[in-house]
Design a protein around this motif. Structure first.
Motif, PDB file in Angstrom:
ATOM      1  N   VAL A  30       0.670  -1.352   0.080  1.00  0.00           N
ATOM      2  CA  VAL A  30      -0.046  -0.018  -0.064  1.00  0.00           C
ATOM      3  C   VAL A  30       0.799   1.430  -0.045  1.00  0.00           C
ATOM      4  CG1 VAL A  30      -0.296  -0.230   2.535  1.00  0.00           C
ATOM      5  CG2 VAL A  30      -2.023   1.181   0.946  1.00  0.00           C
ATOM      6  N   ARG A  31       0.612   1.850  -0.837  1.00  0.00           N
ATOM      7  CA  ARG A  31       1.378   3.517  -1.057  1.00  0.00           C
ATOM      8  C   ARG A  31       1.034   4.072   0.358  1.00  0.00           C
ATOM      9  NH1 ARG A  31       2.649   5.427  -6.280  1.00  0.00           N
ATOM     10  NH2 ARG A  31       2.031   4.151  -7.946  1.00  0.00           N
ATOM     11  N   ASP A  32      -0.023   4.327   0.911  1.00  0.00           N
ATOM     12  CA  ASP A  32      -0.297   5.014   2.165  1.00  0.00           C
ATOM     13  C   ASP A  32      -0.962   4.202   3.156  1.00  0.00           C
ATOM     14  OD1 ASP A  32      -0.850   7.030   3.921  1.00  0.00           O
ATOM     15  OD2 ASP A  32      -2.348   8.208   2.728  1.00  0.00           O
ATOM     16  N   PRO A  33      -0.353   3.836   3.994  1.00  0.00           N
ATOM     17  CA  PRO A  33      -0.858   2.978   5.154  1.00  0.00           C
ATOM     18  C   PRO A  33      -1.944   3.589   5.780  1.00  0.00           C
ATOM     19  CG  PRO A  33       1.476   2.531   5.193  1.00  0.00           C
ATOM     20  CD  PRO A  33       1.126   3.672   4.239  1.00  0.00           C
ATOM     21  N   SER A  34      -1.795   4.701   5.783  1.00  0.00           N
ATOM     22  CA  SER A  34      -2.883   5.541   6.866  1.00  0.00           C
ATOM     23  C   SER A  34      -4.391   5.452   6.188  1.00  0.00           C
ATOM     24  CB  SER A  34      -2.599   6.960   6.991  1.00  0.00           C
ATOM     25  OG  SER A  34      -2.880   7.662   5.692  1.00  0.00           O
ATOM     26  N   ARG A  35      -4.333   4.908   5.044  1.00  0.00           N
ATOM     27  CA  ARG A  35      -5.833   4.683   4.245  1.00  0.00           C
ATOM     28  C   ARG A  35      -6.354   3.314   4.597  1.00  0.00           C
ATOM     29  NH1 ARG A  35      -5.607   5.165  -2.058  1.00  0.00           N
ATOM     30  NH2 ARG A  35      -7.923   4.946  -1.412  1.00  0.00           N
ATOM     31  N   LEU A  36      -5.721   2.413   5.232  1.00  0.00           N
ATOM     32  CA  LEU A  36      -6.192   1.258   5.769  1.00  0.00           C
ATOM     33  C   LEU A  36      -6.940   1.347   7.023  1.00  0.00           C
ATOM     34  CD1 LEU A  36      -3.008  -1.067   5.604  1.00  0.00           C
ATOM     35  CD2 LEU A  36      -5.058  -1.226   3.994  1.00  0.00           C
ATOM     36  N   SER A  37      -8.070   0.736   7.050  1.00  0.00           N
ATOM     37  CA  SER A  37      -8.701   1.128   8.408  1.00  0.00           C
ATOM     38  C   SER A  37      -8.079   0.361   9.409  1.00  0.00           C
ATOM     39  CB  SER A  37     -10.183   0.328   8.240  1.00  0.00           C
ATOM     40  OG  SER A  37     -10.189  -1.008   8.080  1.00  0.00           O
ATOM     41  N   ASP A  38      -8.425   0.979  10.687  1.00  0.00           N
ATOM     42  CA  ASP A  38      -7.793   0.326  11.916  1.00  0.00           C
ATOM     43  C   ASP A  38      -7.866  -1.024  12.138  1.00  0.00           C
ATOM     44  OD1 ASP A  38      -6.700   2.928  12.526  1.00  0.00           O
ATOM     45  OD2 ASP A  38      -8.415   3.325  14.202  1.00  0.00           O
ATOM     46  N   SER A  39      -9.178  -1.572  11.829  1.00  0.00           N
ATOM     47  CA  SER A  39      -9.332  -3.042  12.111  1.00  0.00           C
ATOM     48  C   SER A  39      -8.370  -3.887  11.021  1.00  0.00           C
ATOM     49  CB  SER A  39     -10.722  -3.407  11.867  1.00  0.00           C
ATOM     50  OG  SER A  39     -11.314  -3.060  10.500  1.00  0.00           O
ATOM     51  N   ILE A  40      -8.096  -3.152   9.776  1.00  0.00           N
ATOM     52  CA  ILE A  40      -7.509  -4.113   8.925  1.00  0.00           C
ATOM     53  C   ILE A  40      -5.596  -3.960   9.347  1.00  0.00           C
ATOM     54  CG2 ILE A  40      -6.600  -4.262   6.626  1.00  0.00           C
ATOM     55  CD1 ILE A  40      -9.540  -3.992   5.623  1.00  0.00           C
ATOM     56  N   ARG A  41      -5.480  -2.439   9.485  1.00  0.00           N
ATOM     57  CA  ARG A  41      -4.057  -2.260   9.824  1.00  0.00           C
ATOM     58  C   ARG A  41      -3.354  -3.043  10.794  1.00  0.00           C
ATOM     59  NH1 ARG A  41      -4.535   2.552  11.342  1.00  0.00           N
ATOM     60  NH2 ARG A  41      -4.914   3.365   9.462  1.00  0.00           N
ATOM     61  N   ASN A  42      -4.341  -3.382  11.961  1.00  0.00           N
ATOM     62  CA  ASN A  42      -3.466  -3.954  12.973  1.00  0.00           C
ATOM     63  C   ASN A  42      -3.620  -5.385  12.661  1.00  0.00           C
ATOM     64  OD1 ASN A  42      -3.172  -1.702  14.153  1.00  0.00           O
ATOM     65  ND2 ASN A  42      -5.198  -1.689  15.152  1.00  0.00           N
ATOM     66  N   ARG A  43      -4.063  -6.067  11.917  1.00  0.00           N
ATOM     67  CA  ARG A  43      -4.055  -7.530  11.438  1.00  0.00           C
ATOM     68  C   ARG A  43      -3.483  -8.033  10.315  1.00  0.00           C
ATOM     69  NH1 ARG A  43     -10.126  -8.346  11.268  1.00  0.00           N
ATOM     70  NH2 ARG A  43      -9.779 -10.496  11.146  1.00  0.00           N
ATOM     71  N   VAL A  44      -2.552  -6.974   9.542  1.00  0.00           N
ATOM     72  CA  VAL A  44      -1.965  -7.575   8.343  1.00  0.00           C
ATOM     73  C   VAL A  44      -0.448  -7.009   8.496  1.00  0.00           C
ATOM     74  CG1 VAL A  44      -4.156  -7.298   6.900  1.00  0.00           C
ATOM     75  CG2 VAL A  44      -2.573  -5.411   6.962  1.00  0.00           C
ATOM     76  N   GLU A  45       0.405  -7.613   7.548  1.00  0.00           N
ATOM     77  CA  GLU A  45       1.611  -7.124   7.427  1.00  0.00           C
ATOM     78  C   GLU A  45       1.531  -6.076   6.589  1.00  0.00           C
ATOM     79  OE1 GLU A  45       4.701  -9.945   6.614  1.00  0.00           O
ATOM     80  OE2 GLU A  45       4.114 -11.485   8.122  1.00  0.00           O
ATOM     81  N   ILE A  46       2.318  -4.922   6.593  1.00  0.00           N
ATOM     82  CA  ILE A  46       2.436  -3.914   5.644  1.00  0.00           C
ATOM     83  C   ILE A  46       3.579  -3.697   4.965  1.00  0.00           C
ATOM     84  CG2 ILE A  46       1.968  -1.472   5.210  1.00  0.00           C
ATOM     85  CD1 ILE A  46      -0.062  -1.821   7.762  1.00  0.00           C
ATOM     86  N   VAL A  47       3.681  -3.525   3.533  1.00  0.00           N
ATOM     87  CA  VAL A  47       4.807  -3.218   2.978  1.00  0.00           C
ATOM     88  C   VAL A  47       4.479  -2.051   2.080  1.00  0.00           C
ATOM     89  CG1 VAL A  47       6.441  -3.742   1.125  1.00  0.00           C
ATOM     90  CG2 VAL A  47       5.706  -5.571   2.334  1.00  0.00           C
ATOM     91  N   SER A  48       5.082  -0.969   2.698  1.00  0.00           N
ATOM     92  CA  SER A  48       4.593   0.651   1.868  1.00  0.00           C
ATOM     93  C   SER A  48       5.464   0.628   0.634  1.00  0.00           C
ATOM     94  CB  SER A  48       5.103   1.546   2.890  1.00  0.00           C
ATOM     95  OG  SER A  48       4.409   1.197   4.236  1.00  0.00           O
ATOM     96  N   GLY A  49       4.526   1.310  -0.424  1.00  0.00           N
ATOM     97  CA  GLY A  49       5.166   1.651  -1.878  1.00  0.00           C
ATOM     98  C   GLY A  49       4.351   1.361  -2.746  1.00  0.00           C
ATOM     99  N   SER A  50       4.964   1.363  -3.782  1.00  0.00           N
ATOM    100  CA  SER A  50       4.363   1.210  -5.289  1.00  0.00           C
ATOM    101  C   SER A  50       4.430  -0.326  -5.482  1.00  0.00           C
ATOM    102  CB  SER A  50       4.485   1.928  -6.364  1.00  0.00           C
ATOM    103  OG  SER A  50       4.055   1.763  -7.362  1.00  0.00           O
ATOM    104  N   HIS A  51       3.468  -1.146  -5.775  1.00  0.00           N
ATOM    105  CA  HIS A  51       3.646  -2.283  -6.415  1.00  0.00           C
ATOM    106  C   HIS A  51       4.225  -2.475  -7.902  1.00  0.00           C
ATOM    107  CE1 HIS A  51      -0.618  -1.944  -6.850  1.00  0.00           C
ATOM    108  NE2 HIS A  51      -0.647  -2.906  -7.884  1.00  0.00           N
TER     109      HIS A  51
END
Length: 294
Positions: A30-51
Motif C-alpha cells: 500500500v502506498r499510504d498505510p494511513s488509508r487502511l482501516s484500523d481493524s485491517i491495519r492491525n491484522r496484516v503485514e504492511i509493505v509500503s510503496g508502489s507495486h
C-alpha cells in the motif's frame, strides 16, 4: 502468506476483509498505510510503496504462497501498455525470484473475440496476463465485464440530473458484475491451494442487462425517474480529457467502450460456474441508493 495489492481499492478492501475472516495470513502492498482501516491495519503485514517498484514487490513476495494482482488506475500514463504491462514487469520478475506458487489477477473479458487487439484497456490487460503467465506461475486471471460499481463514477450526475451516460447502445444486453462478487471469487481461489496451471475465470454477474434496463431499475430503487443517454465516442473521449486523462488513456477508454459496444464482452458462454449472485437491483439497493440519497 497471501499478498494483496491495492488493499484500499473497491475490490482489494473487500478481499482483505474476507481473507482475514477466513483466518489467512495477509500481507498488503500500500502506498499510504494511513488509508487502511484500523481493524485491517492491525491484522496484516504492511509493505509500503508502489507495486510497480522492484524493491517493494521483492520484499512483499518473499515467502508468499499466493498473490492477488491488480493494477491501479493511472489516468495520466503515457500508454495503456505502460499502465498495465510495464507496471507489472518488476512483479513478474519477483514472482519467479521469490518462488510464488499462485497468482490471481483482475483482468477483462475479450480474449476469445476478434476485438481483443483493439480494445484499449482490455488489450493491455490481456497483455499483462500474458506477461504473468510467461513466468510459469500457477495463474488464474479473473476476466470481468464492466463493474456495476463503476456507475458510482456518475453518482453526482445521477443525483443532479437523473441521467447517466455511455457510448454503448442502451438496448445492448451485456454481462455486469459487482465488485463484492469479484472479491468473493478471488478469496476462494487464493485460499484454495489445490489448483495448478493457468486459466481464465470469467465473473459475469447473474444476467446480461442493458443500460436501459439499468435505468428502469435505478428509477424504481431511487423513487425518481432515471434516464440513460447514449453519447458519441468523441464526446465520451472528451469527457475523460476534461477529467485530466492523458490523450493515450482517454483513447484507451474510448477504444474499450467501442469494442464492448461491438460485442467484446459476449465471447464467453454463461454457465453456473461463471454466474455470480449479486443482481443490479441488489447492488442499487445496497450501494447506489445510499450514495445518492444519504
Amino acid at each position: 502468506m497471501i499478498v494483496v495489492t491495492t488493499p484500499t481499492g473497491d475490490i482489494g478492501h473487500q478481499l482483505v476483509e474476507k481473507l482475514l475472516e477466513s483466518g489467512a495470513s495477509v500481507r498488503v502492498i500500500v502506498r499510504d498505510p494511513s488509508r487502511l482501516s484500523d481493524s485491517i491495519r492491525n491484522r496484516v503485514e504492511i509493505v509500503s510503496g508502489s507495486h510497480a517498484d522492484a524493491n517493494v514487490v521483492n520484499q512483499a513476495f518473499e515467502g508468499a504462497d499466493a498473490v492477488f494482482w491488480l493494477v491501479p488506475a493511472d489516468s495520466k500514463a503515457d500508454s495503456v501498455t505502460a499502465a498495465y504491462v510495464d507496471f507489472s514487469k518488476p512483479a513478474a520478475q519477483a514472482l519467479k525470484a521469490c518462488g510464488v506458487k499462485r497468482v490471481v489477477s483482475v483482468s477483462a473479458l475479450g480474449r476469445t473475440t476478434p476485438l481483443a487487439n483493439q480494445a484499449g484497456y482490455v488489450t493491455a490487460s490481456l497483455a499483462m496476463d500474458d506477461l504473468i503467465a510467461a513466468t510459469g506461475v500457477n495463474f488464474r486471471a479473473l476476466t470481468m465485464p464492466s463493474f456495476m460499481d463503476n456507475t458510482l463514477m456518475q453518482a453526482a450526475v445521477i443525483k443532479a440530473q437523473g441521467t447517466f451516460f455511455s457510448p454503448i447502445d442502451g438496448d445492448l444486453k451485456l454481462p455486469s458484475c459487482a465488485t463484492r462478487d469479484i472479491a468473493a471469487v478471488a478469496t476462494r481461489l487464493l485460499l484454495d491451494e489445490s489448483w495448478t496451471g493457468q486459466e481464465e475465470v470469467a465473473v459475469l454477474g447473474p444476467e446480461n442487462i442493458s443500460f436501459n434496463d439499468m435505468a428502469d431499475i435505478m428509477s424504481d430503487v431511487l423513487g425518481r425517474p432515471i434516464r440513460f443517454q447514449q453519447i458519441p465516442l468523441d464526446a465520451y473521449k472528451a469527457r475523460f480529457l476534461q477529467f485530466g486523462y492523458s490523450e493515450a488513456m482517454a483513447h484507451g477508454m474510448t477504444d474499450m467502450a467501442d469494442a464492448k459496444n461491438r460485442g467484446l464482452d459476449l465471447g464467453v458462454e454463461r454457465s453456473a460456474d461463471n454466474t455470480t449472485p449479486t443482481s443490479f437491483r441488489q447492488w442499487c439497493e445496497t450501494t447506489l441508493r445510499p450514495a445518492i440519497l444519504d
